[in-house]
Design a protein around this motif. Structure first.
Motif, PDB file in Angstrom:
ATOM      1  N   GLU A   1     -12.678   6.785   1.193  1.00 21.66           N
ATOM      2  CA  GLU A   1     -11.440   6.290   0.616  1.00 21.66           C
ATOM      3  C   GLU A   1     -10.705   5.378   1.601  1.00 21.66           C
ATOM      4  OE1 GLU A   1     -10.448   6.792  -2.463  1.00 21.66           O
ATOM      5  OE2 GLU A   1     -12.092   8.148  -2.975  1.00 21.66           O
ATOM      6  N   MET A   2      -9.730   4.624   1.090  1.00 19.74           N
ATOM      7  CA  MET A   2      -8.952   3.709   1.905  1.00 19.74           C
ATOM      8  C   MET A   2      -7.825   4.467   2.609  1.00 19.74           C
ATOM      9  SD  MET A   2      -7.105   0.142   0.658  1.00 19.74           S
ATOM     10  CE  MET A   2      -8.456  -0.172  -0.486  1.00 19.74           C
ATOM     11  N   HIS A   3      -7.656   4.202   3.897  1.00 24.61           N
ATOM     12  CA  HIS A   3      -6.628   4.849   4.700  1.00 24.61           C
ATOM     13  C   HIS A   3      -5.847   3.812   5.513  1.00 24.61           C
ATOM     14  CE1 HIS A   3      -9.313   8.195   3.832  1.00 24.61           C
ATOM     15  NE2 HIS A   3      -8.424   9.047   4.302  1.00 24.61           N
TER      16      HIS A   3
ATOM     17  N   ALA B   1       0.854  -1.188   0.000  1.00 24.25           N
ATOM     18  CA  ALA B   1       0.000   0.000   0.000  1.00 24.25           C
ATOM     19  C   ALA B   1       0.889   1.237   0.000  1.00 24.25           C
ATOM     20  CB  ALA B   1      -0.914   0.012   1.216  1.00 24.25           C
ATOM     21  N   ILE B   2       0.685   2.107  -0.970  1.00 20.58           N
ATOM     22  CA  ILE B   2       1.453   3.349  -1.094  1.00 20.58           C
ATOM     23  C   ILE B   2       0.609   4.480  -0.528  1.00 20.58           C
ATOM     24  CG2 ILE B   2       2.555   4.943  -2.715  1.00 20.58           C
ATOM     25  CD1 ILE B   2       2.918   2.547  -4.604  1.00 20.58           C
ATOM     26  N   TYR B   3       1.189   5.284   0.360  1.00 22.61           N
ATOM     27  CA  TYR B   3       0.381   6.243   1.108  1.00 22.61           C
ATOM     28  C   TYR B   3       0.941   7.657   1.073  1.00 22.61           C
ATOM     29  CZ  TYR B   3       3.979   5.877   4.742  1.00 22.61           C
ATOM     30  OH  TYR B   3       5.173   5.905   5.423  1.00 22.61           O
ATOM     31  N   LYS B   4       0.070   8.585   1.463  1.00 26.91           N
ATOM     32  CA  LYS B   4       0.435   9.990   1.660  1.00 26.91           C
ATOM     33  C   LYS B   4      -0.014  10.375   3.070  1.00 26.91           C
ATOM     34  CE  LYS B   4      -0.068  14.614  -0.377  1.00 26.91           C
ATOM     35  NZ  LYS B   4      -0.617  15.316   0.783  1.00 26.91           N
ATOM     36  N   LYS B   5       0.878  10.978   3.830  1.00 29.67           N
ATOM     37  CA  LYS B   5       0.582  11.336   5.209  1.00 29.67           C
ATOM     38  C   LYS B   5      -0.542  12.371   5.291  1.00 29.67           C
ATOM     39  CE  LYS B   5       5.526  11.035   6.329  1.00 29.67           C
ATOM     40  NZ  LYS B   5       6.687  11.813   6.825  1.00 29.67           N
ATOM     41  N   ILE B   6      -1.305  12.290   6.358  1.00 33.77           N
ATOM     42  CA  ILE B   6      -2.319  13.300   6.679  1.00 33.77           C
ATOM     43  C   ILE B   6      -1.914  13.937   7.996  1.00 33.77           C
ATOM     44  CG2 ILE B   6      -4.723  13.692   7.332  1.00 33.77           C
ATOM     45  CD1 ILE B   6      -5.492  11.395   5.475  1.00 33.77           C
ATOM     46  N   TYR B   7      -1.700  15.246   7.980  1.00 33.70           N
ATOM     47  CA  TYR B   7      -1.301  15.952   9.197  1.00 33.70           C
ATOM     48  C   TYR B   7      -2.500  16.574   9.907  1.00 33.70           C
ATOM     49  CZ  TYR B   7       3.538  15.452   7.690  1.00 33.70           C
ATOM     50  OH  TYR B   7       4.752  14.935   7.309  1.00 33.70           O
TER      51      TYR B   7
ATOM     52  N   VAL C   1      -4.366   5.985   1.324  1.00 31.89           N
ATOM     53  CA  VAL C   1      -3.753   5.062   0.370  1.00 31.89           C
ATOM     54  C   VAL C   1      -3.923   5.619  -1.034  1.00 31.89           C
ATOM     55  CG1 VAL C   1      -3.790   2.732  -0.599  1.00 31.89           C
ATOM     56  CG2 VAL C   1      -4.137   3.058   1.865  1.00 31.89           C
ATOM     57  N   LYS C   2      -2.799   5.863  -1.717  1.00 31.26           N
ATOM     58  CA  LYS C   2      -2.825   6.420  -3.062  1.00 31.26           C
ATOM     59  C   LYS C   2      -2.790   5.354  -4.151  1.00 31.26           C
ATOM     60  CE  LYS C   2      -2.885  10.859  -2.365  1.00 31.26           C
ATOM     61  NZ  LYS C   2      -3.970  11.710  -2.927  1.00 31.26           N
ATOM     62  N   ALA C   3      -2.182   4.212  -3.849  1.00 26.31           N
ATOM     63  CA  ALA C   3      -2.058   3.132  -4.834  1.00 26.31           C
ATOM     64  C   ALA C   3      -1.693   1.844  -4.108  1.00 26.31           C
ATOM     65  CB  ALA C   3      -1.013   3.473  -5.894  1.00 26.31           C
ATOM     66  N   SER C   4      -1.830   0.736  -4.814  1.00 25.09           N
ATOM     67  CA  SER C   4      -1.425  -0.549  -4.241  1.00 25.09           C
ATOM     68  C   SER C   4      -0.750  -1.393  -5.319  1.00 25.09           C
ATOM     69  CB  SER C   4      -2.621  -1.296  -3.651  1.00 25.09           C
ATOM     70  OG  SER C   4      -3.575  -1.613  -4.654  1.00 25.09           O
ATOM     71  N   ILE C   5       0.094  -2.297  -4.859  1.00 18.48           N
ATOM     72  CA  ILE C   5       0.825  -3.188  -5.760  1.00 18.48           C
ATOM     73  C   ILE C   5       0.591  -4.613  -5.301  1.00 18.48           C
ATOM     74  CG2 ILE C   5       3.087  -3.872  -6.661  1.00 18.48           C
ATOM     75  CD1 ILE C   5       4.066  -1.047  -6.006  1.00 18.48           C
ATOM     76  N   ARG C   6       0.241  -5.491  -6.221  1.00 17.28           N
ATOM     77  CA  ARG C   6       0.051  -6.906  -5.881  1.00 17.28           C
ATOM     78  C   ARG C   6       1.127  -7.736  -6.570  1.00 17.28           C
ATOM     79  NH1 ARG C   6      -5.726  -9.476  -5.542  1.00 17.28           N
ATOM     80  NH2 ARG C   6      -5.487  -8.255  -3.635  1.00 17.28           N
ATOM     81  N   LEU C   7       1.812  -8.530  -5.762  1.00 16.73           N
ATOM     82  CA  LEU C   7       2.801  -9.465  -6.304  1.00 16.73           C
ATOM     83  C   LEU C   7       2.119 -10.812  -6.466  1.00 16.73           C
ATOM     84  CD1 LEU C   7       5.857  -8.469  -4.062  1.00 16.73           C
ATOM     85  CD2 LEU C   7       5.267  -7.631  -6.350  1.00 16.73           C
TER      86      LEU C   7
END
Length: 230
Positions: free
Chosen positions: A166-168, A150-156, A220-226
């Protein structure tokens, strides 16, 4: 540009050029605390390296001297492109650290700088992101499964940064323990001081959490599945 508070003026010009309507949004864009930005203005200073890395397309000459265009212009076969970015505008390429959440224990530790970087991720045209972690558990299955990234961006500022529906990633005190979970965040029927954590997996019940229990949160900005490790 006047030499009085020159760097503070440069900061304000950058904020305007990137269409950020407040200092709080500017700080979030840079990935720093609002108090850090306020301190920069008061001391008339800033972190050159941070600004240059976060503000893609910024004119280095303007950053150093306050002269010239804020955003650099690139002439490619007589076609000139002016790069103006907004908070969630995709970036052509950025390097995102992949953290070991098990070693850090929670988002709180990551945000405070206690970081164990496993690797780095680069994905073209990804919205501005601050980091990535491996997902554990199956509460968001089938959207996310254990081992996904899960690729994320911080929330201050939770009052402005949370995007309901949205997913957090949320680090909060749950049943007396600090837990980190990946959930949909929705408005709670209990009032504005509460949020509702919702799983994608129907076998996991939704849960109301008081905002005071939240110690760190990121969207969560994006996700990657292996699909295979081989």
């Amino acid at each position: 540009m006047s030499t009085v508070n020159r760097k503070s003026l440069i900061l304000n010009e950058i904020k305007l050029a990137y269409n950020l309507s407040s200092d709080r949004k500017f700080a979030d864009f840079l990935g720093i605390a609002p108090t850090t930005l306020s301190s920069w203005h008061k001391r008339d200073t800033f972190d050159y390296d941070l600004l240059y890395s976060k503000c893609v397309g910024i004119n280095a000459e303007f950053l150093l001297s306050g002269t010239g265009n804020v955003i650099k212009e690139i002439d490619d076969n007589t076609v000139t492109t002016r790069y103006i970015l907004r908070t969630d505008t995709s970036r052509e390429l950025q390097t995102i650290p992949l953290y070991d959440l098990n070693a850090a224990a929670s988002l709180v530790a990551l945000f405070e700088g206690h970081q164990n970087i496993i690797d780095y991720i680069s994905i073209p045209n990804l919205p501005k992101s601050d980091g990535a972690i491996y997902v554990s558990g199956d509460s968001m299955y089938p959207l996310l499964k254990a081992g996904d990234i899960a690729i994320y961006k911080k929330i201050y500022d939770m009052s402005e940064g949370i995007r309901f529906g949205e997913m957090h990633i949320v680090s909060a005190i749950i049943d007396g323990d600090l837990s980190t979970v990946v959930k949909f965040v929705k408005k709670s029927d209990k009032g504005e001081d509460w949020i509702l954590l919702v799983s994608q997996n129907p076998h996991h019940a939704s849960r109301d959490i008081h905002m005071s229990k939240i110690k760190a949160i990121a969207i969560v900005k994006a996700s990657i599945r292996l699909n295979s490790m081989m």
